[in-house]
Enzyme design. Structure first.
Site, short mmCIF file in Angstrom:
data_model
loop_
_atom_site.label_atom_id
_atom_site.label_comp_id
_atom_site.label_asym_id
_atom_site.label_seq_id
_atom_site.Cartn_x
_atom_site.Cartn_y
_atom_site.Cartn_z
CB CYS A 2 -0.87 -0.01 1.25
SG CYS A 2 -1.68 -1.58 1.55
NE ARG A 27 4.05 2.27 -1.60
CZ ARG A 27 5.23 1.74 -1.31
NH1 ARG A 27 6.27 2.04 -2.05
NH2 ARG A 27 5.38 0.89 -0.33
CD1 TRP A 75 -0.74 -5.61 -2.70
CD2 TRP A 75 -2.05 -5.16 -4.42
NE1 TRP A 75 -0.68 -6.67 -3.55
CE2 TRP A 75 -1.47 -6.42 -4.62
CE3 TRP A 75 -2.91 -4.66 -5.39
CZ2 TRP A 75 -1.74 -7.19 -5.75
CZ3 TRP A 75 -3.18 -5.43 -6.50
CH2 TRP A 75 -2.59 -6.67 -6.67
CG ASN A 101 2.94 -0.88 2.91
OD1 ASN A 101 2.39 -1.88 2.46
ND2 ASN A 101 4.17 -0.52 2.59
N GLY A 102 1.73 -3.28 4.95
CA GLY A 102 2.42 -4.48 5.42
C GLY A 102 1.41 -5.53 5.85
CD GLU A 483 11.59 -8.31 -18.91
OE1 GLU A 483 11.05 -7.21 -18.72
OE2 GLU A 483 11.48 -9.27 -18.11
CE LYS A 487 7.95 -5.60 -18.45
NZ LYS A 487 8.88 -6.38 -17.75
CD GLU A 490 4.94 -7.13 -16.31
OE1 GLU A 490 4.61 -6.97 -15.12
OE2 GLU A 490 6.12 -7.13 -16.69
CG HIS A 506 13.47 -30.98 -27.18
ND1 HIS A 506 13.96 -32.20 -27.58
CD2 HIS A 506 14.44 -30.07 -27.46
CE1 HIS A 506 15.20 -32.05 -28.04
NE2 HIS A 506 15.51 -30.78 -27.98
CE LYS A 605 8.00 -0.53 -10.74
NZ LYS A 605 8.25 -1.06 -12.05
C1 AGP Z 1 8.00 -6.69 -13.88
O1 AGP Z 1 7.54 -5.89 -14.88
C2 AGP Z 1 7.10 -6.86 -12.74
N1 AGP Z 1 6.69 -5.64 -12.18
C3 AGP Z 1 7.61 -7.83 -11.69
O2 AGP Z 1 7.87 -9.07 -12.32
C4 AGP Z 1 8.89 -7.38 -10.96
O3 AGP Z 1 9.99 -7.44 -11.81
C5 AGP Z 1 9.12 -8.31 -9.76
O4 AGP Z 1 8.01 -8.22 -8.91
C6 AGP Z 1 10.40 -7.94 -9.01
O5 AGP Z 1 10.28 -6.67 -8.45
P1 AGP Z 1 11.58 -5.97 -7.86
O6 AGP Z 1 12.55 -5.78 -8.99
O7 AGP Z 1 11.09 -4.68 -7.29
O8 AGP Z 1 12.12 -6.88 -6.80
#
Ligand code: AGP
Length: 610
Positions: A2, A27, A75, A101-102, A483, A487, A490, A506, A605
């Site tokens: 959060c 966040r 969140w 937050n937590g 990667e 992208k 997500e 395979h 994030k």
């Molecule tokens: C990537 O686009 C995502 N937001 C997610 O996979 C992210 O890379 C992952 O949660 C790791 O986050 P961090 O680099 O803040 O540890």
């Protein structure tokens, strides 16, 4: 995860809190709320499920007056994202309110004890136990002491903000496990989970350490540990300006951050490579003697950071001749690890707050390994707990889909590999200087690619109707394929898989038909011919190929019309170029499909819960 904001001063708190919440919306954004203490000492609380615009709507209709307040964007982890479960949470008599937050892991036992003591709970959250505990202790102790006593009973992670009707000149903050910062102003002070929320008002930032509490008045602050003992710490001047946190005219933060990459990498290289081609890591505190003695390296990370780490594995093995292993943090933390004091563990994280990677760091340290954190957020938990840190200096990354932080992590890994190769004398200085020379040319080549981004956008739009994609790469670009697929997944929600192209026969080749988009990463390299034969196998099965190739490669045009060309570059450094078209393909396909690119569904994030 959060976002928290707090304000004490002479200005109307509601405006500052609302603006701060908007800058923390990345966040978590499933509900929000704020509480403001009026001059007549009434505590007014407004909450709303959904985006912050819903809360803004309510506050416009029912303005909150007062210069002391706390606010929160949520969140959800415990309790559905409803009005009742939104923060702030109040005690039984609406005297005290808390934002958090937590996760409070022992909240159930605390809750049942408090209910027995006739406390009345309004929500299903773990957070609400905090305010009732403060209420309980505040009957006999001053507010700050009541907060400290409460925090000592909590298990889990927390960053909190507290205000109370009977302490109209006080804003309290505390943290353990979740990030919290203080902004120091003239006749006003701020509390926030992250810098963008308050940069508009102050650049003098104080980072709370683990198990610390801060008592803010409008013209003073006191830092203490949980036993009430004063703690001395100097504030840090943050060079970022608020504009950096805003879109600067781009449609989305993600597109702005994609276009920021050449400048970010250029600054990073200028910052890290001295005039006489020495690599400098100011904040890297692991002694050179130890760097020479390590017998193996273990990389630990999640998501995009893991993919950067996988490129790092290839680089470190080929430049430092050191066995390099890598694992996703959520597996690493529970494995029977074969690491010890001879192991260097690299934890890679944009936020520095990812719970699994933090747990991996603590596991590694418990086994005597040295931990070097490659991280983007100044003062984050990971950077405080690691033995050494390499900051990636990518600036605030707002888009949930990581882009500039990824290329900054790659650049940091290349630099660290060359640095380590020099320290361990396994690569002649001339060869290292040659690589550094090539690395310095990367930002211009990235700019070259971005000059043609409208062409990549057209390719993306032509393929935005496909129901699923495969991404193929080999050697150091196998991680690039992973990667690229992440992208797309997500932000567009299209199923996509990254694969080592050699694995196609395979199994995955069974997926190929005219309804499948296949992105083939095939720049000039020692495995180029192998990639071409993979592309021929896909072509003969009518797969719709988008190829990423090196400028001047005419042969590949015979296999597909959809070719995105990259400037000439060594295979080793090519992941720094290949990823730009992969980011842009995903971005433009998602935009074409009307997706919320900056705040994709179900994602946050940084994932501060396991
Ligand atoms: C990537 O686009 C995502 N937001 C997610 O996979 C992210 O890379 C992952 O949660 C790791 O986050 P961090 O680099 O803040 O540890």
């Amino acid at each position: 995860m959060c976002g928290i904001v707090g304000y004490i001063g002479d200005k109307p708190a509601k405006d500052i809190l609302l603006a701060g919440l908007k800058r923390l919306e990345y966040r978590g954004y499933d509900s929000s709320g704020m509480a403001v203490l009026s001059a007549k000492q009434t505590l007014n609380i407004k909450k709303a499920p959904g985006k912050i615009s819903a809360l803004e709507h309510i506050i416009k209709a029912n303005p909150l007056s007062g210069c002391l307040g706390i606010a929160h964007t949520r969140w959800a982890t415990h309790g559905a994202p409803t009005q009742n479960n939104a923060h702030p949470h109040a005690d039984c008599k609406n005297n005290i309110v808390v934002v958090h937050n937590g996760i409070i892991e022992n909240f159930e036992s605390l809750r049942s004890r408090l209910i027995k003591e006739k406390h009345f709970f309004r929500s299903q959250t773990d957070t609400e136990v905090i305010v009732h505990l403060i209420e309980k202790f505040h009957k006999n102790f001053p507010l700050t002491e009541a907060v400290r006593k409460t925090l000592k009973l909590l298990k889990g992670s927390f960053a909190i903000g507290v205000i109370a009707r009977d302490n109209p000149d006080m804003l309290i903050g505390a943290r353990s496990g979740s990030p919290l910062i203080v902004g120091l102003g003239e006749g006003e002070n701020f509390l926030a989970s992250d810098a963008p929320a308050i940069l508009e008002y102050t650049k003098e930032i104080l980072f709370l350490e683990e198990k610390e509490i801060v008592i803010l008045k409008k013209d003073s602050y006191q830092l203490q540990n949980l036993d009430g003992r004063p703690v001395k710490r100097r504030p840090v001047h943050i060079g970022w300006d608020i504009a950096q946190a805003q879109k600067q005219g781009y449609k989305h933060f993600m597109l702005k951050e994609i276009n920021e990459q050449p400048a970010i990498i250029e600054n990073l290289l200028n910052f890290r490579i001295s005039k006489n081609k020495e690599i400098i890591f100011q904040e890297q505190k692991i002694p050179l003697r130890k760097l020479k003695e390590f017998r193996n390296i273990f990389i630990v990370a999640c998501g995009t950071a893991y993919h950067a780490g996988l490129v790092g594995k290839y680089i470190l093995e080929s430049t430092c001749c050191l066995p390099t292993h890598i694992d996703v943090s959520s597996e690493f933390r529970y494995r029977d690890l074969l690491i010890d004091k001879h192991t260097l563990v690299l934890t890679i994280s944009q936020s520095g707050e990812t719970a699994d990677t933090l747990a991996g760091l603590r596991e590694a340290k418990a086994r005597g390994a040295s931990v070097l954190a490659i991280c983007n957020v100044l003062g984050s938990t990971m950077t405080r707990e690691a033995d050494g840190v390499i900051y990636t200096h990518a600036g605030p990354e707002i888009g949930v889909a990581s882009t500039k932080a990824y290329t900054a992590q790659l650049a940091a890994l290349y630099l660290f590999a060359f640095y380590l190769a020099g320290v361990r004398k396994v690569m002649p200085p001339a060869q290292i200087r040659k690589f550094l020379g090539e690395l310095k040319k990367i930002p211009a080549k990235q700019k070259e690619i971005l000059k043609h981004q409208e062409r990549i956008a057209k390719t993306a739009r032509r393929h935005s109707h496909f129901g699923s994609f495969l991404y193929l790469g080999r050697n150091v670009n196998f991680p690039s394929a992973l990667e690229g697929a992440l992208k797309l997944k997500e932000i567009s929600y299209i199923p996509a898989e990254g694969y080592a192209a050699g694995e196609m026969k395979h199994g995955p080749i069974a997926l190929i038909d005219e309804y499948r988009g296949v992105v083939c990463i095939s720049p000039r390299s020692k495995v180029y011919e192998k990639m071409i034969s993979n592309i021929q196998e896909i072509h003969s099965r009518h797969g719709k190929i988008i190829a990423i190739a090196t400028a001047g490669d005419v042969m590949i045009k015979e296999l597909t019309r959809e070719v995105i060309y990259l400037p000439v570059c060594s295979e080793l450094l090519s992941p720094l170029l290949v990823v730009l078209p992969l980011q842009l393909l995903a971005y433009h396909i998602a935009v074409k499909r009307g997706c919320d690119v900056d705040q994709p569904r179900n994602l946050a994030k940084s994932v501060t819960v396991e």
